[in-house]
Enzyme design. Structure first.
Site, PDB file in Angstrom:
ATOM      1  N   ASP A 167      -5.174  -6.968   5.764  1.00 50.76           N
ATOM      2  CA  ASP A 167      -6.390  -6.247   5.405  1.00 50.76           C
ATOM      3  C   ASP A 167      -7.495  -7.248   5.068  1.00 50.76           C
ATOM      4  OD1 ASP A 167      -8.140  -4.279   4.693  1.00 50.76           O
ATOM      5  OD2 ASP A 167      -7.058  -3.615   2.907  1.00 50.76           O
ATOM      6  N   LYS A 188       3.626 -15.600   2.083  1.00 46.21           N
ATOM      7  CA  LYS A 188       3.518 -16.339   0.822  1.00 46.21           C
ATOM      8  C   LYS A 188       4.956 -16.659   0.393  1.00 46.21           C
ATOM      9  CE  LYS A 188       1.072 -17.916  -2.665  1.00 46.21           C
ATOM     10  NZ  LYS A 188       0.256 -19.121  -2.546  1.00 46.21           N
ATOM     11  N   TYR A 191       0.813  -1.222   0.000  1.00 48.83           N
ATOM     12  CA  TYR A 191       0.000   0.000   0.000  1.00 48.83           C
ATOM     13  C   TYR A 191       0.847   1.274   0.000  1.00 48.83           C
ATOM     14  CZ  TYR A 191      -3.974  -3.059   1.072  1.00 48.83           C
ATOM     15  OH  TYR A 191      -4.932  -4.039   1.038  1.00 48.83           O
ATOM     16  N   ASP A 230     -10.737  -8.832   7.778  1.00 51.07           N
ATOM     17  CA  ASP A 230     -12.156  -8.708   7.410  1.00 51.07           C
ATOM     18  C   ASP A 230     -12.817 -10.078   7.360  1.00 51.07           C
ATOM     19  OD1 ASP A 230     -12.165  -5.998   7.311  1.00 51.07           O
ATOM     20  OD2 ASP A 230     -12.878  -5.830   5.249  1.00 51.07           O
ATOM     21  N   ASP A 232      -2.862 -18.431   1.560  1.00 45.58           N
ATOM     22  CA  ASP A 232      -4.021 -19.108   0.961  1.00 45.58           C
ATOM     23  C   ASP A 232      -4.567 -20.167   1.909  1.00 45.58           C
ATOM     24  OD1 ASP A 232      -1.451 -20.017   0.438  1.00 45.58           O
ATOM     25  OD2 ASP A 232      -1.976 -21.068  -1.395  1.00 45.58           O
TER      26      ASP A 232
END
Ligand code: NAD
Length: 361
Positions: free
Chosen positions: A249, A193, A142, A253, A225
């Site tokens: 992020d 990852k 970001y 959620d 994943d």
């Protein structure tokens, strides 16, 4: 008597309704525990734009820097949707995070036994969920440079974002995560990852090195994943999760769904000298002004403030216990009530919790 200054930034919409109720809970704790709180209010978000033209009103940042902690509501709403990008209400919150170097975002997701059926997931999946997602908040994809869109000669375009982390950034979030896991069930899952991304390989290397300083905490590495799948399959296998900005992020959620309602979820942003505590939810324009918003997310944020900034563990426990007891007695705001159930409003729910906190001293 120890005295703490708390900056109160209600913001917009239901932020203005739930934050005063959270303040009442802290006042009850202060009275019971013999701790002094000085509350000072300031403008942020749309309210600050209306009054000053800026989403972070002059003086607000200063107040935050002078305070021991920040109690934040929520910012934004349709009224400011057409404001220029750099002046939008959420810029106020982003500026605070950046200026105060709030690099660690803590989001607990707990499924309270009496609310198990409020989650869209099966009872057998969510039962027993009690986890904490720690998201790195100021680095990664970001913020990384270079970034931008380049128009190509063939009429097409090429867009770039950069995922970048330094070992220093990884180490500080890892230390926060180990410290938090130590206060919980001493299990930490570091999510990355590493099978594809070199950034994740460095992440894994640094987290593994930091783990040597926390031999009492069990560390596992989980691919993102895999983690996304496990969160909706067997969430109770997790205690504390730490991950980089983008993965965090998304996963935080996803974890929010486990708790049933946005109105139940608190959060903390830690880092520099002052931490910020806020409900996960936004300003809920659809119910703002009706007095029906659930104040529990804001109230549980005060429990995090007591625990993480003031180290008042027992008082944090009291606030959390009060919430559980009031829910056990069957009281519900509309967002967590089943069909046909009697509901209470924002104020009434907070009254019940305040009374329970008072009774515990
Ligand atoms: P939202 O969280 O405000 O609302 C989503 C849904 O959940 C709505 O139906 C709402 O009524 C319900 N809800 C949320 N909190 C509740 C509570 N305490 N009690 C009962 N019901 C509750 O998300 P949104 O609708 O996507 O966003 C609305 C505005 O809030 C937007 O302007 C958005 O930018 C802003 N927002 C701000 C923050 C923040 O300040 N940190 C976070 C998210 C969204």
């Amino acid at each position: 008597m120890a005295t703490y200054r708390i900056a109160v930034l209600p913001g917009d919409g239901i932020g203005q309704e739930v934050t005063p109720e959270a303040v009442r809970v802290l006042k009850a704790v202060g009275k019971g525990a013999g701790v002094g709180f000085e509350f000072e209010q300031a403008l942020v978000g749309g309210a600050a734009i209306d009054a000053t033209g800026h989403p972070l009103a002059p003086g607000t940042l200063d107040l935050c820097r002078r305070s021991h902690a920040i109690l934040f509501g929520a910012v934004g709403g349709p009224k400011w949707d057409t404001v220029a990008h750099e002046r939008r209400p959420e810029r106020g919150l982003l500026a605070l995070r950046k200026e105060l170097d709030l690099y660690a975002n803590l989001r607990p997701a707990k499924c309270f036994p009496m609310l198990v059926d409020a989650s869209p997931l099966k009872r057998s999946v969510v039962e027993g969920t009690d986890l904490m997602v720690i998201r790195e908040l100021t680095g990664g994809l970001y913020f990384g440079e270079p970034r931008g869109v380049e128009r190509l000669a063939d009429g097409g375009a090429r867009a770039v974002n950069t995922m970048v982390y330094t070992s220093r950034e990884i180490e500080r979030i890892a230390r926060t995560a180990f410290e938090v896991a130590r206060k919980r069930r001493k299990r930490l899952a570091s999510v990355d990852k590493a099978n594809v991304l070199v950034v994740s390989q460095l992440w894994r290397e640094v987290v593994t090195r930091v783990a040597r300083d926390y031999p009492d905490v069990t560390l596992e590495h989980v691919l993102v994943d895999n983690c996304a799948m496990a969160l909706v399959h067997r969430p109770s296998r997790f205690d504390t999760i730490v991950t980089e900005n983008t993965f965090g992020d998304i996963l935080s959620d996803e974890a929010a769904i486990l708790a049933g309602s946005m109105g139940m979820l608190p959060s903390a942003s830690l880092g520099g000298s002052v931490a910020l505590y806020e409900p996960v939810h936004g300003t809920a324009p659809d119910i703002a002004g009706k007095g029906i918003a659930n104040p529990i997310a804001a109230i549980l944020s005060t429990a995090m403030l007591l625990r993480y900034t003031l180290s008042l563990e027992k008082d944090a426990d009291r606030v959390e216990r009060a919430v559980v007891r009031v829910l056990e007695q069957g009281h519900r705001t509309a967002d967590i009530a089943g069909p046909g159930a009697r509901t209470v409003g924002t104020k009434e729910m907070a009254d019940l919790i305040v009374r329970d906190v008072e009774d515990q001293y």
